[in-house]
Design a protein around this motif. Sequence first.
Motif, PDB file in Angstrom:
ATOM      1  N   GLN A 150       0.827  -1.218   0.000  1.00  0.00           N
ATOM      2  CA  GLN A 150       0.000   0.000   0.000  1.00  0.00           C
ATOM      3  C   GLN A 150       0.858   1.263   0.000  1.00  0.00           C
ATOM      4  O   GLN A 150       0.329   2.363  -0.171  1.00  0.00           O
ATOM      5  CB  GLN A 150      -0.925   0.013   1.229  1.00  0.00           C
ATOM      6  N   GLY A 151       2.153   1.107   0.213  1.00  0.00           N
ATOM      7  CA  GLY A 151       3.052   2.258   0.210  1.00  0.00           C
ATOM      8  C   GLY A 151       3.045   3.057   1.488  1.00  0.00           C
ATOM      9  O   GLY A 151       3.551   4.187   1.531  1.00  0.00           O
ATOM     10  N   SER A 198       7.791   1.321   4.716  1.00  0.00           N
ATOM     11  CA  SER A 198       8.964   0.977   3.905  1.00  0.00           C
ATOM     12  C   SER A 198       9.419  -0.442   4.233  1.00  0.00           C
ATOM     13  O   SER A 198       9.160  -0.955   5.331  1.00  0.00           O
ATOM     14  CB  SER A 198      10.107   1.967   4.167  1.00  0.00           C
TER      15      SER A 198
END
Length: 564
Positions: free
Chosen positions: A13-14, A17
Amino acid sequence: MSRKLIGEILVAQGVLSRQDLQAALELQKREGGMERLGVILTRQGRIAERVLYQGLSEQLGVALAEASDYPALPVFEEQVSIRFMQENRVLPVREDADRLLLVMANPLDRFAIDAFELVSRRKVDVLLGLPSEIDAAFERLYVAGRSSIGQIVGESEGPVDLDESSDVQHLKDLASEAPVIRVVNLIMERALEARASDIHIEPFENRLIVRYRVDGVMQEVESPPRRLSAAVISRIKIMANLDIAERRLPQDGRIKLRMKSKEIDMRVSTVPTMHGESVVMRVLDKGGVPLDFDTLGFDAQTLKRFLDSLTQPHGIVLVTGPTGSGKTTTLYTALQMLNKPDVKILTVEDPVEYQMEGINQIQVKPQIGLTFANALRSIVRQDPDVIMIGEIRDLETAQIAVQSALTGHLVISTLHTNDAPSTVNRLLDMGVEDYLLTSTVNGILAQRLVRSLCKTCRQPYEPLPEVVQEFGLERYAGGKPITLYRPVGCEACAATGYSGRLGIMEMMPMTDSIRSLVMRHAVSGDLRRQAIAEGMQTLYEDGLRKVVAGIVTLDEVLRVTRED
């Protein structure tokens, strides 16, 4: 099919990280793998709680609860203990005949789901909820929101519902228990804080509902559990000196008490229903009612016409409108103005709502033969200057009012009609002779109540040209730009956007041209047209004037009146 890992979902999903995920996994491993990955990520501040639960929603295929999903009042509260729900972070938010909706921090908790299905005998649906939002909802619904009705009820021994054959002494004992007394007092205190005009206590099959009428609108509030229904209602009946053994017939009573440094009168009415007695208490807070014409909403022109009618040495002045339109308050304001040492005032009321110094007030008691008509026959011999009749309900009362006006008394009273002109037709239909009407009636005031905008949070806006044209708002703007206001809601107005009520009025004096029409038995439409030609401002026009002045909303005026 294997479920995707939460860490991979968050990376995809971003919102996380790959490095942060790896660091959290290593920490989880070092701590023995006992703590969930999501807890570690939120504790370290790598992701927000909502972001984590959006990922969990995708992983589990369970929709995430929104703020609007949480209820304003507790749902399904008496069947499952609050402690069980809190410990398992599960909150019932909606129920109907065959389904129960839960918000859960862990929607995989099969034990909690099975428990609710067993107790409710319904299919359980689940939403995923943020723990912080679930905890906040618990605080609002069961701790702060129950400022103590929940705590007080917890102290009671838990009396069960009683049927009609229940022992009266047992009822008295229950109603005298400290928790029941405190619950009833709390209901009354909250009503005063909310500026409620009425308290409704209504028993249903599975619930006891408490509602307040605030500024003319009903609001459901927190209620005691259904099992305390008989005890709560019996406590109110004891306070009102009613017969608690009689549960099959309606009863009326009165409660006088001192609360928050104010003397409060409450008019109590009970009626039997399918599931017990329904109780309505009308709060008569004289200190909270401004007996001042300007505060009530009179504008200069209407007030001048009304006072001209009131200051005549004799005749009848009528105030009309539906129930709850402020007629009695207007009459009491008129009485206060007329109440002087050299003026004798007698009233006949059902009931006496406010006790006023220097005014002789008579309470009608039909059960012993003291009706409006009988009381009026007697008080004419008491040599009054002003007579106030609570309501003209029949021909006999109307005829005595007319006779009193003809013999030199000023009579003020109320009548239930929609507007000022139609009052004439109502009296004619009752059987009052036209020549008596024209020679006794000084003027007729019609009124409605509308909620006034909260001055703290009202929001200005520029109305659309079509709205201005449709309602003819330019007439009331005096050539200035038109700015209307909408309700918003703030702490000062309990998030309603409104604070208090005021009247919109129309005043029709009995002029020679109106008298001529009455003698010809003209319909109310003809009377209205003539009154408007002579300068009468209608209810609708008075409302629009107050809309342009920023006092009320257009919706409020349209809710109670509309130009024909």
